[in-house]
Design an enzyme around this catalytic site. Structure first.
Site: not given
Length: 443
Positions: A227, A71-72
Protein backbone atom coordinates in the site's frame (compact mmCIF):
# COMPACT_ATOMS: atom_id res chain seq x y z
CA UNK A 1 -12.07 4.45 -23.69
CA UNK A 2 -9.81 1.76 -22.23
CA UNK A 3 -10.46 1.13 -18.53
CA UNK A 4 -8.14 -0.08 -15.77
CA UNK A 5 -8.97 -0.86 -12.16
CA UNK A 6 -7.01 -0.35 -8.95
CA UNK A 7 -7.89 -2.07 -5.68
CA UNK A 8 -6.81 -0.95 -2.19
CA UNK A 9 -7.34 -3.71 0.37
CA UNK A 10 -6.45 -1.81 3.54
CA UNK A 11 -6.86 -2.53 7.22
CA UNK A 12 -10.21 -0.80 7.31
CA UNK A 13 -11.83 -1.42 3.94
CA UNK A 14 -11.59 -2.51 0.33
CA UNK A 15 -11.73 0.32 -2.18
CA UNK A 16 -11.80 0.10 -5.96
CA UNK A 17 -11.38 2.81 -8.58
CA UNK A 18 -11.95 2.23 -12.29
CA UNK A 19 -10.09 4.75 -14.43
CA UNK A 20 -9.47 5.86 -17.97
CA UNK A 21 -6.12 4.22 -18.77
CA UNK A 22 -4.94 7.25 -20.73
CA UNK A 23 -5.84 10.13 -18.38
CA UNK A 24 -6.36 8.50 -14.99
CA UNK A 25 -9.83 10.03 -14.66
CA UNK A 26 -11.97 8.00 -12.27
CA UNK A 27 -15.02 6.63 -14.06
CA UNK A 28 -16.57 4.77 -11.13
CA UNK A 29 -15.61 3.56 -7.67
CA UNK A 30 -16.82 1.74 -4.57
CA UNK A 31 -15.80 0.90 -1.01
CA UNK A 32 -16.76 -1.93 1.37
CA UNK A 33 -15.64 -2.10 5.03
CA UNK A 34 -13.43 -4.78 6.56
CA UNK A 35 -14.01 -6.25 10.01
CA UNK A 36 -11.97 -4.74 12.86
CA UNK A 37 -9.17 -6.51 14.70
CA UNK A 38 -5.53 -7.47 14.35
CA UNK A 39 -6.32 -11.12 13.50
CA UNK A 40 -8.68 -11.61 10.55
CA UNK A 41 -9.89 -14.47 8.39
CA UNK A 42 -8.67 -13.48 4.88
CA UNK A 43 -11.98 -14.71 3.47
CA UNK A 44 -13.49 -11.46 4.80
CA UNK A 45 -11.13 -9.55 2.50
CA UNK A 46 -12.19 -11.65 -0.47
CA UNK A 47 -15.88 -11.13 0.32
CA UNK A 48 -15.32 -7.36 0.61
CA UNK A 49 -13.34 -7.33 -2.66
CA UNK A 50 -16.11 -9.14 -4.53
CA UNK A 51 -18.72 -6.80 -3.06
CA UNK A 52 -16.67 -3.72 -4.01
CA UNK A 53 -16.22 -4.98 -7.57
CA UNK A 54 -19.94 -5.57 -7.86
CA UNK A 55 -20.79 -2.16 -6.38
CA UNK A 56 -18.43 -0.54 -8.89
CA UNK A 57 -20.21 -2.12 -11.85
CA UNK A 58 -18.02 -5.18 -12.33
CA UNK A 59 -14.86 -5.77 -14.32
CA UNK A 60 -16.29 -7.05 -17.62
CA UNK A 61 -15.31 -3.82 -19.43
CA UNK A 62 -11.95 -3.45 -17.65
CA UNK A 63 -8.74 -4.28 -19.54
CA UNK A 64 -6.39 -4.59 -16.54
CA UNK A 65 -6.53 -4.62 -12.75
CA UNK A 66 -3.96 -4.52 -9.93
CA UNK A 67 -4.28 -5.01 -6.18
CA UNK A 68 -2.51 -2.97 -3.51
CA UNK A 69 -2.68 -4.29 0.02
CA UNK A 70 -1.76 -3.64 3.62
CA UNK A 71 1.81 -4.80 4.21
CA UNK A 72 3.29 -7.50 6.45
CA UNK A 73 0.10 -9.49 7.08
CA UNK A 74 0.90 -13.20 7.53
CA UNK A 75 -1.24 -15.58 5.49
CA UNK A 76 -0.37 -19.27 5.78
CA UNK A 77 -1.70 -21.76 3.25
CA UNK A 78 -1.96 -25.52 3.18
CA UNK A 79 -0.81 -27.50 0.12
CA UNK A 80 -4.43 -27.41 -1.11
CA UNK A 81 -4.50 -23.60 -0.87
CA UNK A 82 -6.75 -23.53 2.20
CA UNK A 83 -5.92 -20.89 4.81
CA UNK A 84 -4.28 -22.51 7.85
CA UNK A 85 -5.32 -19.89 10.42
CA UNK A 86 -6.54 -16.32 10.59
CA UNK A 87 -4.06 -13.80 9.21
CA UNK A 88 -2.01 -11.77 11.68
CA UNK A 89 -2.08 -8.12 10.60
CA UNK A 90 0.74 -5.59 10.68
CA UNK A 91 -0.66 -4.03 13.87
CA UNK A 92 -0.71 -7.26 15.87
CA UNK A 93 2.02 -6.86 18.49
CA UNK A 94 2.07 -10.36 20.00
CA UNK A 95 5.24 -11.12 18.02
CA UNK A 96 7.37 -8.41 19.68
CA UNK A 97 9.38 -10.96 21.69
CA UNK A 98 9.76 -13.12 18.59
CA UNK A 99 11.27 -10.16 16.73
CA UNK A 100 13.80 -9.62 19.53
CA UNK A 101 14.74 -13.31 19.42
CA UNK A 102 15.34 -13.18 15.66
CA UNK A 103 17.54 -10.11 16.00
CA UNK A 104 19.73 -11.87 18.54
CA UNK A 105 19.93 -15.14 16.61
CA UNK A 106 21.25 -13.53 13.43
CA UNK A 107 23.84 -11.51 15.30
CA UNK A 108 22.22 -8.18 16.09
CA UNK A 109 20.34 -5.36 14.32
CA UNK A 110 23.35 -4.36 12.21
CA UNK A 111 23.41 -7.82 10.64
CA UNK A 112 19.72 -7.62 9.74
CA UNK A 113 20.12 -4.13 8.26
CA UNK A 114 23.07 -5.30 6.13
CA UNK A 115 21.30 -8.48 5.01
CA UNK A 116 17.78 -7.33 4.12
CA UNK A 117 17.58 -3.64 5.05
CA UNK A 118 14.95 -4.37 7.70
CA UNK A 119 15.40 -5.04 11.41
CA UNK A 120 12.51 -7.17 12.71
CA UNK A 121 9.84 -5.60 14.89
CA UNK A 122 6.46 -7.07 15.79
CA UNK A 123 4.93 -5.85 12.51
CA UNK A 124 7.33 -7.69 10.19
CA UNK A 125 6.15 -10.99 8.69
CA UNK A 126 9.25 -12.92 9.76
CA UNK A 127 8.53 -12.09 13.40
CA UNK A 128 4.95 -13.30 13.02
CA UNK A 129 6.20 -16.56 11.51
CA UNK A 130 8.52 -17.05 14.48
CA UNK A 131 5.56 -16.50 16.81
CA UNK A 132 3.64 -19.13 14.85
CA UNK A 133 6.49 -21.63 15.05
CA UNK A 134 6.86 -21.12 18.80
CA UNK A 135 3.20 -20.99 19.76
CA UNK A 136 1.35 -23.01 17.11
CA UNK A 137 3.86 -25.58 15.84
CA UNK A 138 1.15 -27.75 14.31
CA UNK A 139 -0.03 -24.83 12.18
CA UNK A 140 3.58 -24.12 11.24
CA UNK A 141 4.00 -27.75 10.16
CA UNK A 142 0.84 -27.52 8.03
CA UNK A 143 1.98 -24.32 6.30
CA UNK A 144 3.00 -25.10 2.72
CA UNK A 145 3.12 -21.48 1.49
CA UNK A 146 3.33 -18.03 3.06
CA UNK A 147 2.01 -14.93 1.34
CA UNK A 148 0.83 -11.39 2.01
CA UNK A 149 -2.66 -9.87 1.65
CA UNK A 150 -2.14 -8.46 -1.85
CA UNK A 151 -0.47 -11.71 -2.97
CA UNK A 152 -3.43 -13.76 -1.78
CA UNK A 153 -6.07 -11.49 -3.31
CA UNK A 154 -4.21 -11.37 -6.63
CA UNK A 155 -4.05 -15.18 -6.56
CA UNK A 156 -7.77 -15.44 -5.78
CA UNK A 157 -8.62 -13.06 -8.61
CA UNK A 158 -6.65 -15.22 -11.02
CA UNK A 159 -8.93 -18.16 -10.25
CA UNK A 160 -5.98 -20.43 -9.49
CA UNK A 161 -5.99 -22.93 -6.63
CA UNK A 162 -2.36 -23.96 -7.12
CA UNK A 163 -0.06 -22.36 -4.54
CA UNK A 164 2.81 -22.64 -7.02
CA UNK A 165 1.19 -19.80 -9.02
CA UNK A 166 1.36 -17.29 -6.15
CA UNK A 167 3.12 -14.05 -7.12
CA UNK A 168 4.20 -10.86 -5.40
CA UNK A 169 6.24 -7.76 -6.20
CA UNK A 170 9.41 -6.38 -4.66
CA UNK A 171 7.65 -3.56 -2.78
CA UNK A 172 5.53 -5.91 -0.69
CA UNK A 173 8.20 -8.62 -0.45
CA UNK A 174 10.59 -6.05 1.01
CA UNK A 175 8.42 -5.80 4.12
CA UNK A 176 8.64 -9.46 5.05
CA UNK A 177 12.10 -9.57 6.65
CA UNK A 178 13.27 -12.30 4.29
CA UNK A 179 13.65 -10.33 1.04
CA UNK A 180 16.46 -7.89 0.25
CA UNK A 181 15.33 -4.88 -1.78
CA UNK A 182 18.96 -3.87 -2.32
CA UNK A 183 19.75 -7.22 -3.97
CA UNK A 184 16.27 -8.07 -5.28
CA UNK A 185 16.31 -11.55 -3.80
CA UNK A 186 14.71 -13.70 -1.17
CA UNK A 187 16.79 -14.85 1.76
CA UNK A 188 15.43 -18.38 2.34
CA UNK A 189 17.87 -18.82 5.22
CA UNK A 190 16.01 -16.10 7.13
CA UNK A 191 12.66 -17.73 6.40
CA UNK A 192 14.12 -20.98 7.71
CA UNK A 193 15.44 -19.16 10.77
CA UNK A 194 12.02 -17.66 11.48
CA UNK A 195 10.23 -21.00 11.18
CA UNK A 196 12.80 -23.15 13.02
CA UNK A 197 13.93 -24.99 9.91
CA UNK A 198 10.67 -25.05 7.93
CA UNK A 199 10.81 -23.70 4.36
CA UNK A 200 7.35 -23.15 2.89
CA UNK A 201 6.85 -21.92 -0.66
CA UNK A 202 7.12 -18.16 -1.23
CA UNK A 203 5.37 -16.20 -4.02
CA UNK A 204 7.36 -15.62 -7.18
CA UNK A 205 8.55 -11.98 -7.35
CA UNK A 206 7.63 -10.33 -10.63
CA UNK A 207 8.45 -6.88 -11.97
CA UNK A 208 6.05 -4.00 -11.37
CA UNK A 209 5.17 -3.69 -15.06
CA UNK A 210 4.61 -7.42 -15.55
CA UNK A 211 1.31 -9.28 -15.52
CA UNK A 212 0.70 -11.98 -12.94
CA UNK A 213 -2.11 -13.68 -14.88
CA UNK A 214 -5.53 -12.94 -16.33
CA UNK A 215 -8.75 -13.00 -14.38
CA UNK A 216 -11.57 -15.24 -15.63
CA UNK A 217 -13.35 -12.36 -17.43
CA UNK A 218 -10.18 -11.76 -19.45
CA UNK A 219 -8.67 -8.66 -17.83
CA UNK A 220 -4.91 -8.56 -17.36
CA UNK A 221 -3.90 -8.98 -13.72
CA UNK A 222 -1.02 -6.73 -12.67
CA UNK A 223 1.74 -7.59 -10.23
CA UNK A 224 0.16 -5.57 -7.44
CA UNK A 225 2.14 -3.84 -4.71
CA UNK A 226 2.26 -2.83 -1.05
CA UNK A 227 0.00 0.00 0.00
CA UNK A 228 2.78 2.50 0.73
CA UNK A 229 4.44 1.90 -2.64
CA UNK A 230 1.03 2.21 -4.27
CA UNK A 231 0.43 5.60 -2.64
CA UNK A 232 3.81 6.81 -3.89
CA UNK A 233 3.00 5.54 -7.38
CA UNK A 234 -0.41 7.19 -7.30
CA UNK A 235 1.04 10.51 -6.17
CA UNK A 236 3.88 10.19 -8.70
CA UNK A 237 6.25 11.09 -5.88
CA UNK A 238 9.88 11.73 -6.71
CA UNK A 239 13.15 12.73 -5.05
CA UNK A 240 12.63 15.47 -2.50
CA UNK A 241 9.11 14.38 -1.62
CA UNK A 242 8.19 12.85 1.72
CA UNK A 243 4.79 11.18 1.78
CA UNK A 244 3.05 11.35 5.14
CA UNK A 245 0.01 9.10 5.32
CA UNK A 246 -2.12 9.64 8.38
CA UNK A 247 -4.58 6.79 8.70
CA UNK A 248 -4.92 4.00 11.25
CA UNK A 249 -1.16 4.27 11.52
CA UNK A 250 1.22 7.07 10.66
CA UNK A 251 3.57 6.38 7.76
CA UNK A 252 6.31 8.53 6.26
CA UNK A 253 8.30 7.45 3.22
CA UNK A 254 10.48 8.90 0.47
CA UNK A 255 11.49 7.67 -3.00
CA UNK A 256 15.25 7.33 -3.50
CA UNK A 257 17.76 5.57 -5.75
CA UNK A 258 19.91 4.26 -2.90
CA UNK A 259 18.88 1.52 -0.49
CA UNK A 260 18.98 2.70 3.15
CA UNK A 261 20.75 0.70 5.85
CA UNK A 262 19.63 1.68 9.33
CA UNK A 263 20.92 -0.65 12.06
CA UNK A 264 18.54 0.93 14.57
CA UNK A 265 15.69 -0.66 12.63
CA UNK A 266 13.67 2.55 12.61
CA UNK A 267 14.01 3.17 8.85
CA UNK A 268 12.89 0.14 6.89
CA UNK A 269 14.63 -0.47 3.56
CA UNK A 270 11.51 -1.11 1.53
CA UNK A 271 11.25 -1.02 -2.25
CA UNK A 272 8.98 1.27 -4.24
CA UNK A 273 6.83 0.33 -7.22
CA UNK A 274 9.21 1.52 -9.96
CA UNK A 275 12.46 -0.32 -9.27
CA UNK A 276 13.77 2.24 -6.78
CA UNK A 277 13.72 2.33 -2.97
CA UNK A 278 11.20 3.57 -0.43
CA UNK A 279 12.82 4.17 2.97
CA UNK A 280 9.91 4.13 5.36
CA UNK A 281 9.11 4.70 9.00
CA UNK A 282 5.77 3.55 10.37
CA UNK A 283 4.08 4.32 13.67
CA UNK A 284 1.31 2.32 15.28
CA UNK A 285 -0.54 5.48 16.23
CA UNK A 286 -2.30 7.59 13.64
CA UNK A 287 -5.70 9.24 13.32
CA UNK A 288 -7.25 7.14 16.13
CA UNK A 289 -5.27 9.34 18.55
CA UNK A 290 -7.43 12.27 17.47
CA UNK A 291 -10.64 10.25 17.69
CA UNK A 292 -9.79 8.93 21.14
CA UNK A 293 -8.97 12.41 22.46
CA UNK A 294 -12.19 13.82 20.99
CA UNK A 295 -14.14 11.01 22.62
CA UNK A 296 -12.50 11.71 25.98
CA UNK A 297 -13.42 15.39 25.63
CA UNK A 298 -16.99 14.46 24.74
CA UNK A 299 -16.99 16.23 21.37
CA UNK A 300 -17.22 15.26 17.72
CA UNK A 301 -14.25 15.59 15.38
CA UNK A 302 -15.38 18.96 14.00
CA UNK A 303 -15.58 20.47 17.48
CA UNK A 304 -12.30 18.79 18.40
CA UNK A 305 -10.60 20.52 15.44
CA UNK A 306 -12.12 23.88 16.43
CA UNK A 307 -10.82 23.45 19.98
CA UNK A 308 -7.31 22.50 18.81
CA UNK A 309 -6.99 25.48 16.48
CA UNK A 310 -8.28 27.86 19.16
CA UNK A 311 -5.32 27.04 21.46
CA UNK A 312 -1.88 28.58 20.83
CA UNK A 313 1.11 26.66 19.51
CA UNK A 314 2.65 24.66 22.31
CA UNK A 315 -0.70 24.20 24.07
CA UNK A 316 0.47 26.36 27.01
CA UNK A 317 3.15 23.77 27.83
CA UNK A 318 0.89 20.69 27.70
CA UNK A 319 2.53 17.69 25.98
CA UNK A 320 0.86 14.52 24.78
CA UNK A 321 2.89 11.41 23.89
CA UNK A 322 0.61 9.53 21.46
CA UNK A 323 1.65 5.93 22.14
CA UNK A 324 -1.93 4.80 22.71
CA UNK A 325 -1.40 1.40 21.07
CA UNK A 326 2.22 0.83 22.04
CA UNK A 327 4.65 1.98 19.37
CA UNK A 328 6.68 0.64 16.49
CA UNK A 329 8.82 3.74 15.81
CA UNK A 330 10.52 3.93 18.24
CA UNK A 331 10.14 0.23 18.98
CA UNK A 332 8.18 0.33 22.23
CA UNK A 333 5.41 -2.28 21.85
CA UNK A 334 4.43 -2.10 25.54
CA UNK A 335 4.43 1.71 25.79
CA UNK A 336 1.39 3.77 26.69
CA UNK A 337 0.47 7.37 26.02
CA UNK A 338 1.01 10.17 28.48
CA UNK A 339 -0.09 13.73 29.09
CA UNK A 340 2.51 15.86 30.86
CA UNK A 341 3.10 19.46 31.87
CA UNK A 342 -0.36 19.78 33.38
CA UNK A 343 -1.16 22.94 35.33
CA UNK A 344 -4.40 24.43 36.57
CA UNK A 345 -4.18 26.98 33.75
CA UNK A 346 -3.53 24.68 30.80
CA UNK A 347 -5.70 21.71 31.73
CA UNK A 348 -8.47 22.81 29.37
CA UNK A 349 -10.23 21.23 26.42
CA UNK A 350 -8.53 23.46 23.81
CA UNK A 351 -5.04 22.77 25.21
CA UNK A 352 -5.65 19.01 25.41
CA UNK A 353 -6.93 18.98 21.83
CA UNK A 354 -3.95 21.04 20.62
CA UNK A 355 -1.50 18.80 22.48
CA UNK A 356 -3.02 15.71 20.83
CA UNK A 357 -2.59 17.16 17.34
CA UNK A 358 0.93 18.43 18.02
CA UNK A 359 1.94 15.16 19.68
CA UNK A 360 0.74 13.12 16.73
CA UNK A 361 2.41 15.39 14.16
CA UNK A 362 5.56 15.60 16.26
CA UNK A 363 5.93 11.82 16.18
CA UNK A 364 5.84 12.01 12.37
CA UNK A 365 8.44 14.78 12.31
CA UNK A 366 10.71 12.51 14.34
CA UNK A 367 10.13 9.78 11.73
CA UNK A 368 11.05 12.16 8.90
CA UNK A 369 14.27 13.04 10.70
CA UNK A 370 15.22 9.36 10.82
CA UNK A 371 14.83 9.12 7.04
CA UNK A 372 16.83 12.31 6.51
CA UNK A 373 19.61 10.81 8.65
CA UNK A 374 19.95 8.16 5.92
CA UNK A 375 21.06 10.87 3.50
CA UNK A 376 17.62 11.50 1.99
CA UNK A 377 16.78 15.13 1.21
CA UNK A 378 13.20 16.14 2.01
CA UNK A 379 12.04 19.36 0.42
CA UNK A 380 8.30 19.06 0.93
CA UNK A 381 5.68 16.90 2.58
CA UNK A 382 2.73 15.36 0.72
CA UNK A 383 0.06 14.85 3.39
CA UNK A 384 -2.56 12.17 2.66
CA UNK A 385 -4.82 9.74 4.50
CA UNK A 386 -8.06 10.03 6.42
CA UNK A 387 -6.42 12.02 9.21
CA UNK A 388 -5.36 14.68 6.68
CA UNK A 389 -9.02 15.65 6.33
CA UNK A 390 -8.98 17.13 9.84
CA UNK A 391 -9.03 20.95 9.76
CA UNK A 392 -6.77 20.89 12.82
CA UNK A 393 -4.16 18.73 11.08
CA UNK A 394 -4.28 20.99 8.03
CA UNK A 395 -3.91 24.14 10.08
CA UNK A 396 -1.14 22.94 12.41
CA UNK A 397 0.96 20.65 10.16
CA UNK A 398 2.99 23.38 8.35
CA UNK A 399 4.30 24.89 11.59
CA UNK A 400 5.15 21.50 13.10
CA UNK A 401 6.87 20.23 9.93
CA UNK A 402 8.56 23.62 9.50
CA UNK A 403 8.32 23.69 5.74
CA UNK A 404 6.13 23.26 2.70
CA UNK A 405 3.21 20.90 3.14
CA UNK A 406 1.19 19.92 0.09
CA UNK A 407 -2.33 18.61 0.58
CA UNK A 408 -3.07 16.70 -2.64
CA UNK A 409 -6.61 16.85 -3.96
CA UNK A 410 -8.67 14.27 -2.12
CA UNK A 411 -8.29 10.93 -3.85
CA UNK A 412 -7.89 7.24 -3.11
CA UNK A 413 -4.14 7.39 -3.73
CA UNK A 414 -3.39 3.76 -2.95
CA UNK A 415 -6.12 2.51 -5.30
CA UNK A 416 -5.04 5.04 -7.95
CA UNK A 417 -1.46 3.82 -7.66
CA UNK A 418 -2.66 0.27 -8.27
CA UNK A 419 -4.69 1.47 -11.27
CA UNK A 420 -1.64 3.27 -12.64
CA UNK A 421 0.34 0.05 -12.29
CA UNK A 422 -2.42 -1.83 -14.13
CA UNK A 423 -2.16 0.68 -16.99
CA UNK A 424 1.61 0.14 -17.01
CA UNK A 425 1.19 -3.61 -17.36
CA UNK A 426 -1.38 -3.09 -20.10
CA UNK A 427 0.47 -0.55 -22.25
CA UNK A 428 4.12 -1.22 -21.44
CA UNK A 429 4.76 2.33 -20.21
CA UNK A 430 4.07 4.09 -16.92
CA UNK A 431 1.51 6.81 -17.62
CA UNK A 432 1.93 10.37 -16.35
CA UNK A 433 -1.67 11.07 -15.49
CA UNK A 434 -2.96 14.63 -15.64
CA UNK A 435 -3.89 14.98 -11.97
CA UNK A 436 -0.25 14.78 -10.88
CA UNK A 437 0.27 16.63 -7.59
CA UNK A 438 -2.97 18.58 -7.84
CA UNK A 439 -3.84 20.06 -4.49
CA UNK A 440 -3.19 22.84 -2.01
CA UNK A 441 0.19 24.08 -0.80
CA UNK A 442 0.30 25.04 2.87
CA UNK A 443 3.35 26.70 4.33
Amino acid sequence: MTLVAGIDSSTQSCKIVICDAETGAVVRSASVPHPPGTEVDPEHWWTALCAAISAAGGLDDVAAVSVAGQQHGMICLEESGRVVRDALLWNDTRSATSAADLIDELGGPEKWAETVGVVPVASITAAKLRWLADNEPQNADTTAAVCLPHDWLTWRLSGSTDIATLTTDRSDASGTGYFSAARDEYRPDLLELALHGRTPLLPRVIEAEQAAARIPCGALLGAGLGDNAAAALGLQAGPGDAIVSLGTSGVISAVTDVAPCDPSGIVAGFADGTGRHLPLVCTLNGAPVLAATARMLGVDLDEFARLAVSAPAGAHGLRLVPYFAGERSPNLPDATGSLTGITTENFTAPSVARAAVEGLLGSLVWCREQIEAQGVDVERVLLIGGGAKSPAIRAIAPSVFEGTVILPAENEWVALGAARQAAWALTGHLPGWSWRRSGTTMS
